[in-house]
Design an enzyme around this catalytic site. Sequence first.
Site, PDB file in Angstrom:
ATOM      1  N   HIS A   1      14.791  53.250  65.384  1.00  0.00           N
ATOM      2  CA  HIS A   1      14.296  51.895  65.108  1.00  0.00           C
ATOM      3  C   HIS A   1      13.046  51.624  65.941  1.00  0.00           C
ATOM      4  CE1 HIS A   1      15.098  47.372  64.655  1.00  0.00           C
ATOM      5  NE2 HIS A   1      14.202  47.436  65.627  1.00  0.00           N
ATOM      6  N   GLU A   2      13.132  51.896  67.244  1.00  0.00           N
ATOM      7  CA  GLU A   2      11.988  51.634  68.118  1.00  0.00           C
ATOM      8  C   GLU A   2      10.816  52.564  67.789  1.00  0.00           C
ATOM      9  OE1 GLU A   2      12.204  48.939  69.739  1.00  0.00           O
ATOM     10  OE2 GLU A   2      14.345  48.791  69.274  1.00  0.00           O
TER      11      GLU A   2
ATOM     12  N   GLY B   1      18.721  45.297  72.825  1.00  0.00           N
ATOM     13  CA  GLY B   1      19.083  46.699  72.695  1.00  0.00           C
ATOM     14  C   GLY B   1      17.943  47.579  73.163  1.00  0.00           C
ATOM     15  N   ALA B   2      16.720  47.203  72.777  1.00  0.00           N
ATOM     16  CA  ALA B   2      15.543  47.994  73.149  1.00  0.00           C
ATOM     17  C   ALA B   2      14.298  47.204  72.801  1.00  0.00           C
ATOM     18  CB  ALA B   2      15.551  49.344  72.432  1.00  0.00           C
ATOM     19  N   MET B   3      13.142  47.716  73.250  1.00  0.00           N
ATOM     20  CA  MET B   3      11.857  47.083  72.973  1.00  0.00           C
ATOM     21  C   MET B   3      10.805  48.154  72.790  1.00  0.00           C
ATOM     22  SD  MET B   3      10.235  44.322  72.434  1.00  0.00           S
ATOM     23  CE  MET B   3       8.492  44.193  72.042  1.00  0.00           C
ATOM     24  N   GLU B   4       9.968  47.971  71.740  1.00  0.00           N
ATOM     25  CA  GLU B   4       9.081  49.011  71.238  1.00  0.00           C
ATOM     26  C   GLU B   4       7.749  49.120  71.940  1.00  0.00           C
ATOM     27  OE1 GLU B   4       8.320  45.343  68.489  1.00  0.00           O
ATOM     28  OE2 GLU B   4      10.024  46.249  69.532  1.00  0.00           O
ATOM     29  N   ASN B   5       7.662  48.885  73.225  1.00  0.00           N
ATOM     30  CA  ASN B   5       6.378  49.003  73.916  1.00  0.00           C
ATOM     31  C   ASN B   5       5.779  50.388  73.657  1.00  0.00           C
ATOM     32  OD1 ASN B   5       7.262  46.544  75.336  1.00  0.00           O
ATOM     33  ND2 ASN B   5       8.557  47.955  76.482  1.00  0.00           N
TER      34      ASN B   5
ATOM     35  N   GLU C   1      10.426  43.972  62.161  1.00  0.00           N
ATOM     36  CA  GLU C   1      11.839  44.156  62.473  1.00  0.00           C
ATOM     37  C   GLU C   1      12.667  44.608  61.268  1.00  0.00           C
ATOM     38  OE1 GLU C   1      12.804  44.538  65.268  1.00  0.00           O
ATOM     39  OE2 GLU C   1      11.377  43.486  66.530  1.00  0.00           O
TER      40      GLU C   1
END
Length: 831
Positions: A299-300, A265-269, A322
């Site tokens: 969330h991210e 869904g997404a990634m928190e870079n 998470e």
Amino acid sequence: MSSANLTREETARRAGSITLRDIRVELDLTGAPERARTGFPTITTLSFDAREGETWVDFIGESVSRVVVNDEDRDVRYDGARILIDGLTAQNTVRIEAIAAYSRSGEGMHRFHDPVDGETYLYTQYEPADSRRVMACFEQPDMKAAFTFDVTAPAGWHVLSNQSPARVHEGIGMQRVEFEPTLPISSYITSVAAGPYARLDGEWRRDEQQIALGVLCRASLAEYLEGDEIIEITRQGLDFFTDAFAYPYPWGKYDQIFVPEYNLGAMENPGLVTFTEAYISRGAATDAQRGARANTLLHEMAHMWFGDLVTMRWWDDLWLKESFADYMGAHASAAATRFTDAWARFANSRKTWAYRQDQLPTTHPIVADIPDLEAAKLNFDGITYAKGAAVLKQLVAFVGEDAFFEGARRYFAAHAFGNTTLDDLLDELEAVSGEDLRAWSRAWLETSGVSALWLETDAEGRRFLVQDSGEVAPRPHRLRIGLYDQTESGLRLRERIELGIHEERTEVEIPDADLTVLNDDDLTYAKVRLDERSLASVTESLSTLTDDLVRGLIWSSLWNATRDGELPVERYLEIVRRHAPAEPNVALLSAVLLNAAFAVHHYTRDDGRAAARRTWVEATWSALQSADAGSDAQLSWARAFATASAYDDAFAENIKAILGGEAPQGLPIDADLRWLLLTALAATGHAGAEEIAVERKRDDTATGRTAEICALSSRPDAEIRAAAWATAWGDLSLSNDHLDATIAGFRAGGRRDLIDAFDAEYFSRLRAVWAERSIELARRLVIGLFPASDSTDDVDAWLSQNADAPGALRRIVIEQRDDLARELRVRAAQD
């Protein structure tokens, strides 16, 4: 074991012998538009202190050409995953020159060529261990460093990384962008993106802090990007988290980029968050879809603190980021945005994921035992995310919201830019709350399985709240019980009773009510059973409940009982047909429609399934006709109707009429809905290659080409399905999305008669595909092509004969076997 599969023990030893200072990464992406070019030059310079004379650096790529240790060239000792380095001194500089590979699987540096305008787009995705596909590094979360990226790319492209550019050098047809060094971060959250992305800029200010905001997507999708809403949610989130955590956003800028063919869904870079393009709707979108996107944005953002600022030491504490981010996504949505129904959506969808995962034989505690990277990859699951978030909601009820957030603030202050374990968090929460959280942790975080709650009345009329936690001791629950009465206007709340329980049977003074909701407000994590009186009330009056969260809890309870074989499937479907058309919350409606369709296709008896499919497609068509024109409900029912029509062709002529321009009033027939409808016609033999080609010409986009693959493979012809089977296993050029589309076409319409001949071959391919393909693509094949047979005999035989297969592969097969066994049990329960 493959040298690519790093273990917890060996990485702990490496972390004990190496103190990493900084890393410089130089990437040359100028050749990316050339399709024939498979790789790109990458140079990594690592500076670190060493307490031993040798170590290894992780890299997975096409080749390594040069290794320089403290200005001395060394022989290249590279096995495809590890570069061995020796002759180390107390202080070291290691330079590694290599060729990395462009990815089509969404792992490492993914390259995408847009068929709309021919442009090339790049982005990276690393978690848990794919940064080594782009740069040589120490691939483990507890070796943080300052990273400086130096990227050469075609002129005119946006080039992005975690930090802002420090210098840009323009050349003929190219540009070289050197970025500011990051603050100390783990390799898996570094990030690079490059391409002619469309960009929308904004800004967030708070006191003396000024953060530049950017939202980006492919140029061909720019007209659909709801950038203003995304920036508004971003500002609301930064306001909320800055106050909640009392720690200023530390990463300098906040870019958010929506990218194609994304696995997550997404990634928190930090500073460059990546999202799937699925959050950009090319046509109509429901408010539930926007709410889900807002939840993911938040969330991210929570990860900027939980995960990026403070990071777990190893993947067994993955939940430390998470679970918190999943909780915070819902909490911040409800508290800071217009999407105040976030907890209702969580109760009826995210927790469904958790309940399913937690009842598998491979379930694990929230704090899991993760011995290696393959195990870590599979632990991004419903327990680590949704169960963990639900248990955190129970923790907030246990210690109080003020204490919970004060503990979080102390946690960030004490461990900023460091790595932690469970004990570090518990120390802070205990200090604030005064509660014994070690006992709470043992009950909730260090055990597995779902508790079930129900009411019992004994012969003397005493009432008991019963919990069954399986093989573990009863858990402590803080919860509310809602009592609802049947009135002239429907079910209405009389009162809520708060109590705590920790025994298997707790005597409670609960008055009778037409509906008793044992986990009102959804404070705890448990499957709640409805008593007979309550079940009768919701069968009659579910849609009269005015609280979204309460209806979400009821829908969830009904679905759990159906999955467990305690509520007959037909009764569940009867309740859905009766009350779903009146469900006003489109997020709840969407989840209910998915569950009902699954029940029809998987839980109904073989001899009644065709009739159930006909009844279901008729129900969706009827609800579509009666839904308010232009409403989110109308769109949801249209999508459900299209999906149902792939299994039953009763309305094939109606679908043709819709595609021909005779749509129900107000229904937007966008490209995505057209493909759903056309694929239903293809799967039932009412459309062929010619009609599909016409639709592809109408929608010659990346999404259209992917949909075309699915539609062509869906045609009900044994040779076509056989070709899809061969392509899925054998065509190594397929991207992740194209592989999914091929598999979906192969499985279309539930036509076991066309594909059951491949069951035995499936099991013969498993070990080879696991060894030869990346874990992401192998996982899609193992899950997507698992035989939906009428027996577990074949999978049981494979498991017996392959006890030595990789643990991650066996876990997937065991989980698929359990799902099949559940389906067979629920069908048998209908007798």
